[in-house]
Design a protein around this motif. Structure first.
Motif, PDB file in Angstrom:
ATOM      1  N   ILE A 196       0.809  -1.215   0.000  1.00  0.00           N
ATOM      2  CA  ILE A 196       0.000   0.000   0.000  1.00  0.00           C
ATOM      3  C   ILE A 196       0.851   1.279   0.000  1.00  0.00           C
ATOM      4  N   PRO A 197       2.003   1.320   0.704  1.00  0.00           N
ATOM      5  CA  PRO A 197       2.821   2.545   0.647  1.00  0.00           C
ATOM      6  C   PRO A 197       3.288   2.913  -0.763  1.00  0.00           C
ATOM      7  N   GLN A 198       3.207   1.981  -1.708  1.00  0.00           N
ATOM      8  CA  GLN A 198       3.700   2.257  -3.063  1.00  0.00           C
ATOM      9  C   GLN A 198       2.616   2.744  -4.025  1.00  0.00           C
ATOM     10  N   VAL A 199       1.345   2.707  -3.595  1.00  0.00           N
ATOM     11  CA  VAL A 199       0.284   3.000  -4.571  1.00  0.00           C
ATOM     12  C   VAL A 199       0.323   4.439  -5.092  1.00  0.00           C
ATOM     13  N   ALA A 200       0.783   5.382  -4.273  1.00  0.00           N
ATOM     14  CA  ALA A 200       0.789   6.790  -4.708  1.00  0.00           C
ATOM     15  C   ALA A 200       1.680   6.999  -5.925  1.00  0.00           C
ATOM     16  N   ALA A 201       2.716   6.156  -6.057  1.00  0.00           N
ATOM     17  CA  ALA A 201       3.667   6.315  -7.161  1.00  0.00           C
ATOM     18  C   ALA A 201       3.403   5.333  -8.306  1.00  0.00           C
ATOM     19  N   ALA A 202       2.303   4.576  -8.216  1.00  0.00           N
ATOM     20  CA  ALA A 202       2.015   3.561  -9.239  1.00  0.00           C
ATOM     21  C   ALA A 202       0.597   3.737  -9.764  1.00  0.00           C
ATOM     22  N   GLN A 203       0.439   3.699 -11.072  1.00  0.00           N
ATOM     23  CA  GLN A 203      -0.877   3.847 -11.694  1.00  0.00           C
ATOM     24  C   GLN A 203      -1.519   2.510 -12.057  1.00  0.00           C
ATOM     25  N   HIS A 204      -0.757   1.425 -11.939  1.00  0.00           N
ATOM     26  CA  HIS A 204      -1.258   0.129 -12.402  1.00  0.00           C
ATOM     27  C   HIS A 204      -1.274  -0.912 -11.282  1.00  0.00           C
ATOM     28  N   LEU A 205      -1.207  -0.446 -10.041  1.00  0.00           N
ATOM     29  CA  LEU A 205      -1.157  -1.324  -8.875  1.00  0.00           C
ATOM     30  C   LEU A 205      -2.466  -1.218  -8.096  1.00  0.00           C
ATOM     31  N   TYR A 206      -3.082  -2.365  -7.829  1.00  0.00           N
ATOM     32  CA  TYR A 206      -4.355  -2.419  -7.112  1.00  0.00           C
ATOM     33  C   TYR A 206      -4.194  -3.388  -5.934  1.00  0.00           C
ATOM     34  N   ILE A 207      -4.400  -2.885  -4.714  1.00  0.00           N
ATOM     35  CA  ILE A 207      -4.188  -3.700  -3.518  1.00  0.00           C
ATOM     36  C   ILE A 207      -5.526  -4.046  -2.885  1.00  0.00           C
ATOM     37  N   LEU A 208      -5.795  -5.341  -2.736  1.00  0.00           N
ATOM     38  CA  LEU A 208      -7.004  -5.822  -2.077  1.00  0.00           C
ATOM     39  C   LEU A 208      -6.694  -6.149  -0.623  1.00  0.00           C
ATOM     40  N   ARG A 209      -7.565  -5.745   0.280  1.00  0.00           N
ATOM     41  CA  ARG A 209      -7.431  -6.086   1.696  1.00  0.00           C
ATOM     42  C   ARG A 209      -8.765  -6.598   2.222  1.00  0.00           C
ATOM     43  N   SER A 210      -8.675  -7.514   3.189  1.00  0.00           N
ATOM     44  CA  SER A 210      -9.861  -8.048   3.864  1.00  0.00           C
ATOM     45  C   SER A 210      -9.806  -7.689   5.340  1.00  0.00           C
ATOM     46  N   LEU A 211     -10.960  -7.356   5.920  1.00  0.00           N
ATOM     47  CA  LEU A 211     -11.045  -7.143   7.360  1.00  0.00           C
ATOM     48  C   LEU A 211     -11.743  -8.310   8.054  1.00  0.00           C
ATOM     49  N   THR A 212     -12.272  -9.247   7.265  1.00  0.00           N
ATOM     50  CA  THR A 212     -13.092 -10.315   7.849  1.00  0.00           C
ATOM     51  C   THR A 212     -12.273 -11.403   8.531  1.00  0.00           C
ATOM     52  N   LYS A 213     -11.084 -11.707   8.003  1.00  0.00           N
ATOM     53  CA  LYS A 213     -10.287 -12.810   8.566  1.00  0.00           C
ATOM     54  C   LYS A 213      -9.638 -12.399   9.886  1.00  0.00           C
ATOM     55  N   PHE A 214      -8.909 -11.290   9.841  1.00  0.00           N
ATOM     56  CA  PHE A 214      -8.128 -10.864  11.001  1.00  0.00           C
ATOM     57  C   PHE A 214      -9.036 -10.484  12.166  1.00  0.00           C
ATOM     58  N   PHE A 215     -10.134  -9.769  11.872  1.00  0.00           N
ATOM     59  CA  PHE A 215     -11.013  -9.295  12.935  1.00  0.00           C
ATOM     60  C   PHE A 215     -12.209 -10.217  13.187  1.00  0.00           C
ATOM     61  N   ALA A 216     -12.217 -11.374  12.545  1.00  0.00           N
ATOM     62  CA  ALA A 216     -13.231 -12.406  12.791  1.00  0.00           C
ATOM     63  C   ALA A 216     -14.660 -11.888  12.590  1.00  0.00           C
ATOM     64  N   ILE A 217     -14.901 -11.238  11.440  1.00  0.00           N
ATOM     65  CA  ILE A 217     -16.245 -10.742  11.134  1.00  0.00           C
ATOM     66  C   ILE A 217     -16.702 -11.199   9.742  1.00  0.00           C
ATOM     67  N   PRO A 218     -16.503 -12.490   9.388  1.00  0.00           N
ATOM     68  CA  PRO A 218     -16.884 -12.923   8.039  1.00  0.00           C
ATOM     69  C   PRO A 218     -18.376 -12.788   7.760  1.00  0.00           C
ATOM     70  N   GLY A 219     -19.200 -12.821   8.820  1.00  0.00           N
ATOM     71  CA  GLY A 219     -20.631 -12.659   8.624  1.00  0.00           C
ATOM     72  C   GLY A 219     -21.037 -11.231   8.324  1.00  0.00           C
ATOM     73  N   LEU A 220     -20.190 -10.259   8.701  1.00  0.00           N
ATOM     74  CA  LEU A 220     -20.474  -8.857   8.380  1.00  0.00           C
ATOM     75  C   LEU A 220     -20.048  -8.516   6.960  1.00  0.00           C
ATOM     76  N   ARG A 221     -18.969  -9.139   6.462  1.00  0.00           N
ATOM     77  CA  ARG A 221     -18.436  -8.905   5.122  1.00  0.00           C
ATOM     78  C   ARG A 221     -17.869  -7.493   5.004  1.00  0.00           C
ATOM     79  N   LEU A 222     -16.561  -7.370   4.969  1.00  0.00           N
ATOM     80  CA  LEU A 222     -15.952  -6.050   4.802  1.00  0.00           C
ATOM     81  C   LEU A 222     -14.528  -6.186   4.267  1.00  0.00           C
ATOM     82  N   GLY A 223     -14.241  -5.457   3.203  1.00  0.00           N
ATOM     83  CA  GLY A 223     -12.903  -5.405   2.634  1.00  0.00           C
ATOM     84  C   GLY A 223     -12.721  -4.076   1.926  1.00  0.00           C
TER      85      GLY A 223
END
Length: 356
Positions: A196-223
């Motif tokens: 993610i720190p590199q996205v400001a200098a890149a036009q072709h980079l897309y970073i996906l993140r999930s909050l459901t695994k680490f915070f144990a909220i798969p039923g809420l669905r959030l990324g």
């Protein structure tokens, strides 16, 4: 049968087992459970379900941008990272896409929906299931419009070399190839900030993140997805269905990045139990286990006449078979790292199944 882990009810019904007796090692969810503050927040804000959420999710996007010190306009949140896999594929509309296999099934499904040609790049056991600079030669020869890579990989749990990743980012930027990096499990690696720190200098980079695994909220669905392609982010927001994130999930997402005590407790649990499970599974001569980087382990069962998934199910243990991952067969499995007593149960069940 579902192509993902966590399908406890489906398995219980299919095999006539009580669902509440199964220990689920098939889904890689933090066993600490959702932070207490999250549960309290939901209890205290139940009335928010009586109103539409903000269609722009301003406060949620602000919280994500602040947490990653990036521009507000570079962030789009979603109903789990899965929604954003489909969103970015629809936006990019690639004619040819390269997938590293084995890998998460939804990349392929999203690309198939738009009729893209898919180039499979096998991560072989001989190379330790890790990509290297030979991938750049393949990109040079095949000329894809986009590349998907998962760091750490799912299902192998392996983290690619950082220098290799840097070379891949630079190559894709130079040749205008969209690079979609799925960092769904990177929060489990306390010393790795990802790309993610590199996205400001890149036009072709897309970073996906999930909050459901680490915070144990798969039923809420959030990324969420972060990219320096501001135009692309705006276009994805414009195209998608309104209100895809429910009001409670959006509210929870605003506070998760401040859960520092929970993050520390998670990393302490993982350090202990990752070592425990890796050590004990590796001790079985019938198994070949790859060293984990995240909250799950990948292994091969070398007993030709044993269907380990069925054998462990009889012990009320549900693990993830990996035979439906492109590039793998029915010898490969993945198990989540769970609480101490659950991990002990898995080892005891494995002892029973392998050695009787």
């Amino acid at each position: 049968m579902s192509g993902h882990g966590g399908n406890v009810i489906e398995i219980a019904e299919q095999f006539g087992l009580p669902a509440n007796e199964l220990i689920d090692f098939s889904a890689n969810i933090n066993p600490l459970g959702a932070p207490e503050r999250v549960k309290e927040l939901i209890k205290n804000h139940l009335a928010c379900i009586e109103k539409y959420p903000d269609a722009e999710y301003r406060h949620l996007h602000q919280a994500i941008a602040k947490a990653h010190q990036c521009a507000y306009a570079s962030v789009i949140a979603g109903n789990g990272a899965t929604e954003l896999i489909y969103a970015v594929v629809r936006y990019l509309n690639p004619k040819r896409a390269l997938l590293l296999i084995p890998g998460f099934a939804e990349y392929r499904r999203a690309l198939q929906q738009i009729g893209a040609e898919i180039i499979d790049y096998p991560l072989t056991e001989n190379a330790g299931f890790q990509p290297d600079l030979r991938l750049l030669d393949t990109l040079s020869n095949t000329h894809p419009d986009c590349v998907f890579i998962t760091t750490p990989n799912n299902p192998t749990g392996l983290m690619p070399d950082s220098q290799f990743m840097q070379s891949l980012v630079e190559y894709c930027e130079k040749h205008k190839i969209a690079l979609i990096v799925d960092e769904a499990f990177i929060d489990f690696l306390p010393d790795n900030r990802g790309l993610i720190p590199q996205v400001a200098a890149a036009q072709h980079l897309y970073i996906l993140r999930s909050l459901t695994k680490f915070f144990a909220i798969p039923g809420l669905r959030l990324g969420y997805l972060i990219s320096g392609d501001i135009t692309g982010i705006a276009e994805m927001k414009k195209r998608r269905e309104p209100w895809s994130i429910n009001a409670l999930a959006a509210l929870v997402g605003e506070i998760l990045f401040d859960e520092h005590a929970y993050m520390t407790a998670t990393h302490q649990w993982l350090k202990s139990q990752q070592h425990y499970l890796w050590t004990h599974l590796s001790a079985f001569p019938e198994l070949t286990v790859w060293p984990p980087s995240a909250n799950f382990l990948f292994f091969r069962c070398n007993e030709p006449n044993l269907h380990l998934w069925h054998a462990l199910l009889k012990q009320r243990i549900l693990i993830r078979h990996c035979q439906n991952y492109v590039g793998l067969d029915d010898r490969y499995y993945r198990v989540a790292i769970r609480s101490e007593w659950e991990n002990q149960r898995l080892i005891a069940a494995m002892q029973q199944v392998l050695h009787g």
